[in-house]
Design a protein around this motif. Structure first.
Motif, PDB file in Angstrom:
ATOM      1  N   LEU A  23       0.808  -1.220   0.000  1.00  0.00           N
ATOM      2  CA  LEU A  23       0.000   0.000   0.000  1.00  0.00           C
ATOM      3  C   LEU A  23       0.845   1.276   0.000  1.00  0.00           C
ATOM      4  O   LEU A  23       0.305   2.375  -0.114  1.00  0.00           O
ATOM      5  CB  LEU A  23      -0.935   0.012   1.216  1.00  0.00           C
ATOM      6  CG  LEU A  23      -1.976  -1.098   1.254  1.00  0.00           C
ATOM      7  CD1 LEU A  23      -2.741  -1.056   2.568  1.00  0.00           C
ATOM      8  CD2 LEU A  23      -2.928  -0.988   0.083  1.00  0.00           C
ATOM      9  N   LYS A  24       2.153   1.112   0.172  1.00  0.00           N
ATOM     10  CA  LYS A  24       3.083   2.252   0.238  1.00  0.00           C
ATOM     11  C   LYS A  24       2.741   3.197   1.396  1.00  0.00           C
ATOM     12  O   LYS A  24       2.697   4.418   1.248  1.00  0.00           O
ATOM     13  CB  LYS A  24       3.125   2.994  -1.091  1.00  0.00           C
ATOM     14  CG  LYS A  24       3.679   2.142  -2.230  1.00  0.00           C
ATOM     15  CD  LYS A  24       3.739   2.906  -3.525  1.00  0.00           C
ATOM     16  CE  LYS A  24       4.454   2.183  -4.609  1.00  0.00           C
ATOM     17  NZ  LYS A  24       3.894   1.033  -5.184  1.00  0.00           N
ATOM     18  N   SER A  41      -8.554   4.269   2.002  1.00  0.00           N
ATOM     19  CA  SER A  41      -9.027   5.015   0.835  1.00  0.00           C
ATOM     20  C   SER A  41      -9.561   4.015  -0.180  1.00  0.00           C
ATOM     21  O   SER A  41      -9.299   2.808  -0.083  1.00  0.00           O
ATOM     22  CB  SER A  41      -7.885   5.832   0.222  1.00  0.00           C
ATOM     23  OG  SER A  41      -6.938   4.963  -0.397  1.00  0.00           O
ATOM     24  N   VAL A  42     -10.288   4.502  -1.156  1.00  0.00           N
ATOM     25  CA  VAL A  42     -10.798   3.631  -2.212  1.00  0.00           C
ATOM     26  C   VAL A  42      -9.627   2.988  -2.951  1.00  0.00           C
ATOM     27  O   VAL A  42      -9.652   1.788  -3.246  1.00  0.00           O
ATOM     28  CB  VAL A  42     -11.701   4.422  -3.191  1.00  0.00           C
ATOM     29  CG1 VAL A  42     -12.083   3.578  -4.396  1.00  0.00           C
ATOM     30  CG2 VAL A  42     -12.940   4.930  -2.485  1.00  0.00           C
ATOM     31  N   THR A  43      -8.596   3.759  -3.219  1.00  0.00           N
ATOM     32  CA  THR A  43      -7.411   3.231  -3.904  1.00  0.00           C
ATOM     33  C   THR A  43      -6.766   2.120  -3.083  1.00  0.00           C
ATOM     34  O   THR A  43      -6.396   1.072  -3.630  1.00  0.00           O
ATOM     35  CB  THR A  43      -6.390   4.360  -4.168  1.00  0.00           C
ATOM     36  OG1 THR A  43      -7.021   5.363  -4.970  1.00  0.00           O
ATOM     37  CG2 THR A  43      -5.158   3.841  -4.881  1.00  0.00           C
ATOM     38  N   GLU A  44      -6.640   2.323  -1.783  1.00  0.00           N
ATOM     39  CA  GLU A  44      -6.061   1.293  -0.912  1.00  0.00           C
ATOM     40  C   GLU A  44      -6.929   0.044  -0.890  1.00  0.00           C
ATOM     41  O   GLU A  44      -6.423  -1.080  -0.945  1.00  0.00           O
ATOM     42  CB  GLU A  44      -5.873   1.839   0.503  1.00  0.00           C
ATOM     43  CG  GLU A  44      -4.788   2.875   0.603  1.00  0.00           C
ATOM     44  CD  GLU A  44      -4.790   3.622   1.924  1.00  0.00           C
ATOM     45  OE1 GLU A  44      -3.744   4.201   2.253  1.00  0.00           O
ATOM     46  OE2 GLU A  44      -5.835   3.645   2.633  1.00  0.00           O
ATOM     47  N   LYS A  46      -8.866  -1.017  -3.232  1.00  0.00           N
ATOM     48  CA  LYS A  46      -8.683  -1.695  -4.517  1.00  0.00           C
ATOM     49  C   LYS A  46      -7.371  -2.478  -4.529  1.00  0.00           C
ATOM     50  O   LYS A  46      -7.323  -3.610  -5.022  1.00  0.00           O
ATOM     51  CB  LYS A  46      -8.703  -0.688  -5.661  1.00  0.00           C
ATOM     52  CG  LYS A  46     -10.074  -0.148  -5.974  1.00  0.00           C
ATOM     53  CD  LYS A  46     -10.008   0.861  -7.111  1.00  0.00           C
ATOM     54  CE  LYS A  46     -11.371   1.437  -7.417  1.00  0.00           C
ATOM     55  NZ  LYS A  46     -11.316   2.437  -8.498  1.00  0.00           N
ATOM     56  N   LEU A  47      -6.309  -1.883  -4.001  1.00  0.00           N
ATOM     57  CA  LEU A  47      -5.018  -2.570  -3.944  1.00  0.00           C
ATOM     58  C   LEU A  47      -5.094  -3.822  -3.073  1.00  0.00           C
ATOM     59  O   LEU A  47      -4.571  -4.872  -3.436  1.00  0.00           O
ATOM     60  CB  LEU A  47      -3.928  -1.633  -3.415  1.00  0.00           C
ATOM     61  CG  LEU A  47      -3.399  -0.580  -4.383  1.00  0.00           C
ATOM     62  CD1 LEU A  47      -2.544   0.439  -3.636  1.00  0.00           C
ATOM     63  CD2 LEU A  47      -2.597  -1.242  -5.489  1.00  0.00           C
ATOM     64  N   SER A  50      -7.154  -6.536  -4.857  1.00  0.00           N
ATOM     65  CA  SER A  50      -6.363  -7.115  -5.945  1.00  0.00           C
ATOM     66  C   SER A  50      -5.270  -8.031  -5.398  1.00  0.00           C
ATOM     67  O   SER A  50      -5.052  -9.133  -5.901  1.00  0.00           O
ATOM     68  CB  SER A  50      -5.746  -5.991  -6.784  1.00  0.00           C
ATOM     69  OG  SER A  50      -4.921  -6.520  -7.784  1.00  0.00           O
TER      70      SER A  50
END
Length: 74
Positions: A23-24, A41-44, A46-47, A50
């Protein structure tokens, strides 16, 4: 709390540090997120989905719905 995520981490033998690297973010930031003190977050999300090969709903939403039904806060 994200019990599904915690369970996946145990099942796949993924440490918080490893997932934090994916997730950096820092390990402590991930710990706050997993324990409900901060939001993903939404990006996290999704990561994470995946990375584990699951849908966002399978990892995150089911716990939130269960918390709402029992009256517990996330």
């Amino acid at each position: 709390m994200y019990s599904k995520l915690k369970g996946l981490m145990v099942e796949k033998r993924i440490t918080q540090q490893k997932l934090a690297e994916v997730l950096k973010i820092t390990g402590s930031a991930l710990n706050y997120k997993i324990n409900g003190k901060s939001d993903f977050s939404v990006t996290e999300a999704k990561l994470v989905s995946s990375f584990f090969g699951k849908t966002i709903e399978e990892i995150f939403v089911i716990d939130e719905v269960n918390n709402m039904k029992t009256g517990r806060s996330a």
